[in-house]
Design a protein around this motif. Sequence first.
Motif, PDB file in Angstrom:
ATOM      1  N   ALA A  16      69.174 -27.504  64.672  1.00 53.22           N
ATOM      2  CA  ALA A  16      67.842 -26.892  64.574  1.00 53.22           C
ATOM      3  C   ALA A  16      66.733 -27.937  64.468  1.00 53.22           C
ATOM      4  CB  ALA A  16      67.794 -25.957  63.371  1.00 53.22           C
ATOM      5  N   ARG A  17      67.116 -29.207  64.352  1.00 53.07           N
ATOM      6  CA  ARG A  17      66.162 -30.323  64.270  1.00 53.07           C
ATOM      7  C   ARG A  17      65.195 -30.150  63.108  1.00 53.07           C
ATOM      8  NH1 ARG A  17      66.128 -33.972  68.272  1.00 53.07           N
ATOM      9  NH2 ARG A  17      64.021 -34.594  67.658  1.00 53.07           N
ATOM     10  N   GLU A  18      65.730 -29.810  61.947  1.00 50.25           N
ATOM     11  CA  GLU A  18      64.890 -29.703  60.756  1.00 50.25           C
ATOM     12  C   GLU A  18      64.349 -31.084  60.418  1.00 50.25           C
ATOM     13  OE1 GLU A  18      66.702 -27.834  57.406  1.00 50.25           O
ATOM     14  OE2 GLU A  18      67.592 -26.212  58.603  1.00 50.25           O
TER      15      GLU A  18
ATOM     16  N   ARG B   9      71.968 -26.999  60.816  1.00 51.73           N
ATOM     17  CA  ARG B   9      70.653 -27.522  60.453  1.00 51.73           C
ATOM     18  C   ARG B   9      70.274 -28.709  61.329  1.00 51.73           C
ATOM     19  NH1 ARG B   9      70.142 -28.525  54.179  1.00 51.73           N
ATOM     20  NH2 ARG B   9      67.948 -28.710  54.832  1.00 51.73           N
ATOM     21  N   TRP B  10      71.254 -29.521  61.674  1.00 54.11           N
ATOM     22  CA  TRP B  10      71.028 -30.669  62.565  1.00 54.11           C
ATOM     23  C   TRP B  10      70.596 -30.187  63.950  1.00 54.11           C
ATOM     24  CZ3 TRP B  10      75.482 -33.761  65.162  1.00 54.11           C
ATOM     25  CH2 TRP B  10      74.963 -34.896  65.803  1.00 54.11           C
TER      26      TRP B  10
ATOM     27  N   GLU C  99      60.483 -31.479  66.195  1.00 53.31           N
ATOM     28  CA  GLU C  99      61.452 -30.387  66.095  1.00 53.31           C
ATOM     29  C   GLU C  99      61.668 -29.663  67.424  1.00 53.31           C
ATOM     30  OE1 GLU C  99      57.474 -28.748  64.530  1.00 53.31           O
ATOM     31  OE2 GLU C  99      58.618 -30.632  64.504  1.00 53.31           O
TER      32      GLU C  99
ATOM     33  N   HIS D 196      70.389 -30.926  69.585  1.00 51.56           N
ATOM     34  CA  HIS D 196      70.909 -31.613  68.396  1.00 51.56           C
ATOM     35  C   HIS D 196      71.341 -33.034  68.692  1.00 51.56           C
ATOM     36  CE1 HIS D 196      74.524 -30.018  70.408  1.00 51.56           C
ATOM     37  NE2 HIS D 196      75.108 -31.075  69.922  1.00 51.56           N
TER      38      HIS D 196
ATOM     39  N   ASP E 271      63.111 -32.593  57.846  1.00 47.96           N
ATOM     40  CA  ASP E 271      63.414 -33.247  56.573  1.00 47.96           C
ATOM     41  C   ASP E 271      64.876 -33.124  56.168  1.00 47.96           C
ATOM     42  OD1 ASP E 271      60.700 -34.130  55.964  1.00 47.96           O
ATOM     43  OD2 ASP E 271      60.248 -31.989  55.772  1.00 47.96           O
ATOM     44  N   PHE E 272      65.720 -32.677  57.092  1.00 50.17           N
ATOM     45  CA  PHE E 272      67.153 -32.555  56.809  1.00 50.17           C
ATOM     46  C   PHE E 272      67.789 -33.934  56.755  1.00 50.17           C
ATOM     47  CE2 PHE E 272      71.449 -32.022  58.867  1.00 50.17           C
ATOM     48  CZ  PHE E 272      72.096 -31.649  57.694  1.00 50.17           C
TER      49      PHE E 272
ATOM     50  N   SER F 268      66.249 -38.801  57.403  1.00 50.31           N
ATOM     51  CA  SER F 268      65.736 -37.552  57.960  1.00 50.31           C
ATOM     52  C   SER F 268      65.111 -37.848  59.319  1.00 50.31           C
ATOM     53  CB  SER F 268      64.689 -36.928  57.039  1.00 50.31           C
ATOM     54  OG  SER F 268      63.489 -37.683  57.056  1.00 50.31           O
TER      55      SER F 268
END
Length: 228
Positions: free
Chosen positions: A114-116, A111-112, A172, A225, A118-119, A126
Amino acid sequence: MGHGSSTRILAIRHGETAWNVDTRIQGQFDIPLNDTGFWQAERVAEALADEDIAVLYASDLVRAAETANAISRRIGLPVLHDVGLRERNFGLFQGRTVAEVEAIHPELVQRWKAREPDFEPEGAESLRTFYARSIDTVHRLAAAHPGQTVVMVAHGGVLDCLYRAACGMPIEAPRTWQLGNASINRLLFTGTRLTMVGWGDTQHLDGAALEESSDGGRDGSTPAHSLS
């Protein structure tokens, strides 16, 4: 604010640390410069000696503070620390290499990478929150000095945000630009937004600069990332 009253920003990334060499995620951990980092700080200070600088700001994290101290000694201005210039808080990722985190939390690293926006890894900011904090801080500091030149010593992640803001890149989007230690990056603040003047100047390091993708890497690559 007309062009003549725009604020000229010299955004500087801190010098190298031992954790840069180890590709370890620093985040808001307080890691000092190594010998190369102190040398880089002196070189960037010399490069700025002839600039008409009005004020010198820096993150309060020690690697940025030590870099700013070298500049302060050379140009004769005090360092004004602002916590808004700190690196992103990476929470449970801090203190580990990406490989170490991936071995423990592969789904989080995915997920990191993927540059989400709001992660939020446990204890972390975030990407969206960090970006807003970085840009708001730079706007606030620049707005106080219309028509002047301001130095801001910060971190790779903060500089990444500045590049995106100045070039209209979404948070993102994968990174394709360099964030070298002790690089000089030039922007204008026109009262409402940032514009790009020049990026990634390391000529003052005479070819000795170690281009880094993050505060966790020094291989010259810029993986999506990697944030410093």
